[in-house]
Design a protein around this motif. Structure first.
Motif, PDB file in Angstrom:
ATOM      1  N   TYR A 262       0.829  -1.207   0.000  1.00  0.00           N
ATOM      2  CA  TYR A 262       0.000   0.000   0.000  1.00  0.00           C
ATOM      3  C   TYR A 262       0.866   1.260   0.000  1.00  0.00           C
ATOM      4  CZ  TYR A 262      -3.067   3.690   1.607  1.00  0.00           C
ATOM      5  OH  TYR A 262      -3.737   4.892   1.709  1.00  0.00           O
ATOM      6  N   LEU A 263       1.946   1.261   0.787  1.00  0.00           N
ATOM      7  CA  LEU A 263       2.768   2.456   0.920  1.00  0.00           C
ATOM      8  C   LEU A 263       3.577   2.769  -0.337  1.00  0.00           C
ATOM      9  CD1 LEU A 263       4.132   2.050   4.577  1.00  0.00           C
ATOM     10  CD2 LEU A 263       2.339   3.594   3.781  1.00  0.00           C
ATOM     11  N   VAL A 264       4.106   1.753  -0.998  1.00  0.00           N
ATOM     12  CA  VAL A 264       5.060   1.999  -2.081  1.00  0.00           C
ATOM     13  C   VAL A 264       4.409   2.213  -3.446  1.00  0.00           C
ATOM     14  CG1 VAL A 264       6.721   0.570  -0.845  1.00  0.00           C
ATOM     15  CG2 VAL A 264       5.450  -0.429  -2.754  1.00  0.00           C
ATOM     16  N   GLN A 265       3.205   1.693  -3.647  1.00  0.00           N
ATOM     17  CA  GLN A 265       2.671   1.619  -4.995  1.00  0.00           C
ATOM     18  C   GLN A 265       2.515   2.965  -5.678  1.00  0.00           C
ATOM     19  OE1 GLN A 265      -1.394   0.228  -5.149  1.00  0.00           O
ATOM     20  NE2 GLN A 265      -1.688   0.688  -2.998  1.00  0.00           N
ATOM     21  N   GLY A 266       2.009   3.971  -4.959  1.00  0.00           N
ATOM     22  CA  GLY A 266       1.726   5.255  -5.602  1.00  0.00           C
ATOM     23  C   GLY A 266       2.951   5.918  -6.184  1.00  0.00           C
ATOM     24  N   THR A 267       4.099   5.709  -5.563  1.00  0.00           N
ATOM     25  CA  THR A 267       5.337   6.347  -6.018  1.00  0.00           C
ATOM     26  C   THR A 267       5.934   5.649  -7.229  1.00  0.00           C
ATOM     27  OG1 THR A 267       5.808   6.997  -3.727  1.00  0.00           O
ATOM     28  CG2 THR A 267       7.645   7.065  -5.277  1.00  0.00           C
ATOM     29  N   LEU A 268       5.654   4.370  -7.407  1.00  0.00           N
ATOM     30  CA  LEU A 268       6.371   3.572  -8.399  1.00  0.00           C
ATOM     31  C   LEU A 268       5.713   3.541  -9.774  1.00  0.00           C
ATOM     32  CD1 LEU A 268       7.299   0.506  -6.151  1.00  0.00           C
ATOM     33  CD2 LEU A 268       8.737   2.452  -6.752  1.00  0.00           C
TER      34      LEU A 268
END
Length: 320
Positions: A262-268
């Motif tokens: 959940y935390l990493v997806q938006g940035t990648l």
């Protein structure tokens, strides 16, 4: 492991996949309609959290809440550090604490406080609590000002209220002595039917003002979706998949990375590989899972750094 916890492990795996898919509109291009399932992924995660929350001893509030912080915030802080070094995202400390994990983390940390006191004083009255929360949500929905094209599952504080119902549902089923036996085919058909009704209500709301005004009724099929998802995941059929050496390993690995994903997806996300759709989606899933695992390792290092004792590197890189 108890059979019902096998169902929860599989639900966490599905929640991780659905939460990831819900934010991938950028990858699908003209097929962006395929990027759905975010609300379902969210409520599955809340259900799993509520299910497991009351199973153990809670003890004194400060110590219990400290354990919740120790589970979540090393990951939040680790992602803030990695984001600053590798993605040029610089956030203040107050922002990181309050908003660093996104609305999801802030919301669940508030839920934990409320659920502690519910468990302490109203454990045997959860159905009444569920009814009161449902009544509050319905009242809130009809008295609040809703803008045109309002989406109750979008960026709105209202979902902080109605998502609590799914955590309560998980808590009620978790502490129930009832054996939640499943008929795989029957429950799967009911699950598919509930999903169809849920999306039919949402799609109708886009075209017809009446359905848009009454989109709160979509919570009913969404509750059934969660219920039948759990029953299907607890079936003997999926239990056989879970006990398979390789499939079970993958389920436990990805399900255990739900918060990190959940935390990493938006940035990648990037649209630079859209010309190879749908292979770009598979590649992006792989990248997200790898970065999520690396984040968990960094979070474990961060957590161990501020504890007495030597580093346990085996625990840092443990997969599941």
């Amino acid at each position: 492991m108890k059979e019902r916890n096998i169902g929860i492990d599989i639900l966490k795996f599905l929640a991780a996949l659905l939460i990831t898919n819900s934010h991938m509109e950028l990858l699908y291009g003209k097929y962006s309609a395929l990027a759905t399932g975010g609300a379902i992924g969210d409520v599955l995660f809340f259900f799993c959290s509520g299910f497991t929350l009351f199973l153990g001893k809670m003890g004194r509030f400060d110590n219990w809440y400290k354990r919740r912080i120790n589970r979540i915030y090393p990951t939040v802080f680790a992602w803030a550090i990695l984001s600053a070094f590798f993605f040029n995202q610089h956030q203040s400390m107050d922002y990181t604490i309050i908003h660093g994990g996104g609305w999801f983390v802030t919301c669940i940390m508030i839920y934990y406080v409320v659920l502690y006191f519910i468990q302490r004083f109203l454990l045997h009255h959860l159905k009444w609590v569920f009814g009161i929360v449902a009544f509050i949500c319905i009242t809130w929905y009809f008295i609040m000002d809703r803008p045109e094209n309002y989406n109750m599952y979008g960026h709105t504080y209202f979902k902080w209220g109605h998502y609590f119902l799914f955590m309560l549902l998980g808590a009620m089923m978790g502490i129930s002595q009832k054996q939640w036996k499943s008929n795989f085919k029957t429950d799967l058909i009911k699950l598919i039917g509930s999903i169809f009704v849920y999306y039919a209500i949402l799609f109708a709301g886009r075209k017809y003002p009446l359905f848009s005004e009454l989109q709160i009724i979509s919570l009913i099929p969404l509750l059934f979706i969660v219920y039948y998802f759990y029953k299907v995941c607890s079936s003997d059929t999926l239990k056989k998949w879970y006990t398979n050496r390789y499939i079970g390993w993958g389920i436990k690995l990805i399900g255990g990375l739900c918060l990190e994903i959940y935390l990493v997806q938006g940035t990648l996300f990037t649209d630079k590989m859209n010309h190879i759709f749908p292979i770009n989606v598979l590649i992006m899933f792989f990248i997200i899972f790898v970065v999520a695992y690396l984040l968990r390792c960094v979070a474990r290092i961060f957590s161990q750094t501020f504890k007495d004792g030597e580093y346990d590197w085996k625990a840092v890189f443990k997969l599941i």
